[in-house]
Design an enzyme around this catalytic site. Structure first.
Site, short mmCIF file in Angstrom:
data_model
loop_
_atom_site.label_atom_id
_atom_site.label_comp_id
_atom_site.label_asym_id
_atom_site.label_seq_id
_atom_site.Cartn_x
_atom_site.Cartn_y
_atom_site.Cartn_z
N LYS A 95 1.05 4.12 -2.84
CA LYS A 95 0.59 5.50 -2.60
C LYS A 95 1.72 6.50 -2.88
O LYS A 95 1.46 7.58 -3.41
CB LYS A 95 0.07 5.65 -1.16
CG LYS A 95 -1.24 4.91 -0.89
CD LYS A 95 -2.43 5.58 -1.59
CE LYS A 95 -3.76 4.92 -1.19
NZ LYS A 95 -4.91 5.47 -1.92
N TYR A 118 0.84 -1.22 0.00
CA TYR A 118 0.00 0.00 0.00
C TYR A 118 0.86 1.26 0.00
O TYR A 118 0.64 2.19 -0.78
CB TYR A 118 -0.89 -0.06 1.25
CG TYR A 118 -1.89 1.05 1.44
CD1 TYR A 118 -3.15 1.00 0.83
CD2 TYR A 118 -1.62 2.11 2.29
CE1 TYR A 118 -4.09 2.01 1.06
CE2 TYR A 118 -2.56 3.11 2.53
CZ TYR A 118 -3.79 3.05 1.90
OH TYR A 118 -4.73 4.04 2.14
N1 LIG Z 1 -10.04 4.96 5.53
C1 LIG Z 1 -8.98 5.71 5.84
O1 LIG Z 1 -8.71 6.03 7.01
C2 LIG Z 1 -8.09 6.23 4.76
C3 LIG Z 1 -6.93 6.93 5.15
C4 LIG Z 1 -6.09 7.42 4.15
C5 LIG Z 1 -6.42 7.24 2.82
N2 LIG Z 1 -7.54 6.54 2.48
C6 LIG Z 1 -7.83 6.36 1.07
O2 LIG Z 1 -9.15 6.80 0.79
C7 LIG Z 1 -9.68 6.04 -0.30
C8 LIG Z 1 -11.03 5.48 0.08
O3 LIG Z 1 -10.86 4.68 1.23
P1 LIG Z 1 -12.08 4.06 2.05
O4 LIG Z 1 -11.70 4.16 3.46
O5 LIG Z 1 -13.37 4.60 1.55
O6 LIG Z 1 -11.90 2.52 1.60
P2 LIG Z 1 -12.95 1.34 1.43
O7 LIG Z 1 -12.19 0.06 1.48
O8 LIG Z 1 -14.08 1.51 2.38
O9 LIG Z 1 -13.49 1.58 -0.06
C9 LIG Z 1 -12.62 1.33 -1.16
C10 LIG Z 1 -13.43 0.99 -2.40
O10 LIG Z 1 -12.50 0.53 -3.40
C11 LIG Z 1 -13.03 -0.63 -3.99
N3 LIG Z 1 -12.00 -1.52 -4.50
C12 LIG Z 1 -11.09 -2.21 -3.75
N4 LIG Z 1 -10.41 -3.05 -4.54
C13 LIG Z 1 -10.90 -2.88 -5.80
C14 LIG Z 1 -10.60 -3.47 -7.05
N5 LIG Z 1 -9.72 -4.47 -7.17
N6 LIG Z 1 -11.26 -3.03 -8.15
C15 LIG Z 1 -12.21 -2.07 -8.04
N7 LIG Z 1 -12.54 -1.48 -6.88
C16 LIG Z 1 -11.90 -1.89 -5.78
C17 LIG Z 1 -13.79 -1.32 -2.86
O11 LIG Z 1 -14.71 -2.28 -3.34
C18 LIG Z 1 -14.42 -0.15 -2.16
O12 LIG Z 1 -15.69 0.17 -2.69
C19 LIG Z 1 -8.63 4.96 -0.62
O13 LIG Z 1 -7.83 5.40 -1.69
C20 LIG Z 1 -7.80 4.91 0.64
O14 LIG Z 1 -6.49 4.46 0.39
C21 LIG Z 1 -8.39 6.04 3.43
#
Ligand SMILES: NC(=O)c1ccc[n+]([C@@H]2O[C@H](COP(=O)([O-])OP(=O)(O)OC[C@H]3O[C@@H](n4cnc5c(N)ncnc54)[C@H](O)[C@@H]3O)[C@@H](O)[C@H]2O)c1
Length: 244
Positions: free
Chosen positions: A159, A155
């Site tokens: 990123k 990851y």
């Molecule tokens: N949750 C956090 O605290 C956090 C912190 C920093 C960054 N982020 C970033 O924010 C963004 C959203 O995160 P989130 O917390 O909503 O995550 P989440 O896991 O709840 O949602 C991610 C979405 O991506 C989809 N996905 C995953 N693998 C896939 C694939 N192979 N093909 C197509 N779709 C796919 C999932 O089905 C899901 O709908 C991400 O880029 C994550 O890295 C999140």
């Protein structure tokens, strides 16, 4: 800033979490939506909800770790809507594994979703955006885009890679009015990814991802004269956009 009503957004990872919050906000702004995700049921439920509220949207089922599926999804979005005003690559997968545990296949899956898909999607919309006079490309980044964290062997470098791709494309996009930025949530968000990875203490402070949506609406209308080549904080930007 470009007019959003009737323009198009391509959004990945739309089925849940932050992506679903962005999709709902874009639909309220009148953007037409190509929504990509690997989770069929959740994606179609969201599309039904948005259509019931009057949105024009196209759910596209694709595993973004697969180059062919990624290309087919973006080709279908382009065929339906033409050049997007904004591409938001939000999908990501975080499975915490140490260097001792992770396999090459695990590593490739996470890095392909985050970084390879960023490349394929951006490459696919690049020429159409040039022909349309510009556009905005946004990669959803993370603290892991600038710092190392244990058990983020895939990851974290993926990123970091998005940050590098953003810097190059922002330079190349300047001549074509294609703004390219990354954005990190900037606050703990209540999403399925967080539920799987946060400590109980972190969950006490998490916020609804809908509170970050104003930043993404702002980015959708962006021109290079306003902002490009930046790493943004969605929580800070959203708060600064609130009416006084
Ligand atoms: N949750 C956090 O605290 C956090 C912190 C920093 C960054 N982020 C970033 O924010 C963004 C959203 O995160 P989130 O917390 O909503 O995550 P989440 O896991 O709840 O949602 C991610 C979405 O991506 C989809 N996905 C995953 N693998 C896939 C694939 N192979 N093909 C197509 N779709 C796919 C999932 O089905 C899901 O709908 C991400 O880029 C994550 O890295 C999140």
């Amino acid at each position: 800033m470009a007019e959003l009503r009737g323009a198009t957004a391509f959004l990945t990872g739309a089925a849940q979490g932050l992506g679903a919050a962005i999709a709902r906000a874009y639909a309220r702004e009148g953007l037409r939506l190509a929504l990509v995700d690997v989770q069929a049921d959740k994606l179609h439920r969201l599309a039904d909800e948005l259509r019931a509220a009057g949105a024009d949207c196209l759910p596209l089922l694709a595993d973004l770790s697969d180059a062919g599926e990624t290309q087919r999804a973006v080709d279908a979005a382009l065929a339906q809507y033409g050049a997007p005003r904004v591409l938001v690559h939000n999908a990501a997968l975080l499975i915490q594994r140490s260097m001792l545990e992770i396999t090459l296949a695990d590593w490739q899956k996470e890095t392909n979703i985050i970084l390879q898909a960023a490349f394929i999607l951006s490459k696919a919309v690049w020429q159409p955006m040039i022909a349309a006079g510009g556009g905005s490309i946004v990669y959803v980044s993370s603290g892991s885009g600038i710092k190392g964290f244990v058990q983020e062997v895939a990851y974290c470098p993926a990123k970091h890679g998005q940050e590098g791709l953003m810097k190059v494309l922002a330079l190349e996009g300047e001549a074509f009015n294609i703004a390219v930025n990354t954005i990190t949530p900037g606050a703990p968000i209540n999403t399925p990814m967080s539920a799987a990875n946060y400590t109980e203490e972190q969950k006490q402070a998490w916020i609804d991802p809908a509170l970050l949506a104003p930043a993404f609406v702002y980015l959708a209308g962006l021109d290079t004269s306003s902002m490009t080549g930046q790493r943004l904080n969605a929580w800070e930007l959203s708060r600064s956009l609130r009416p006084a």
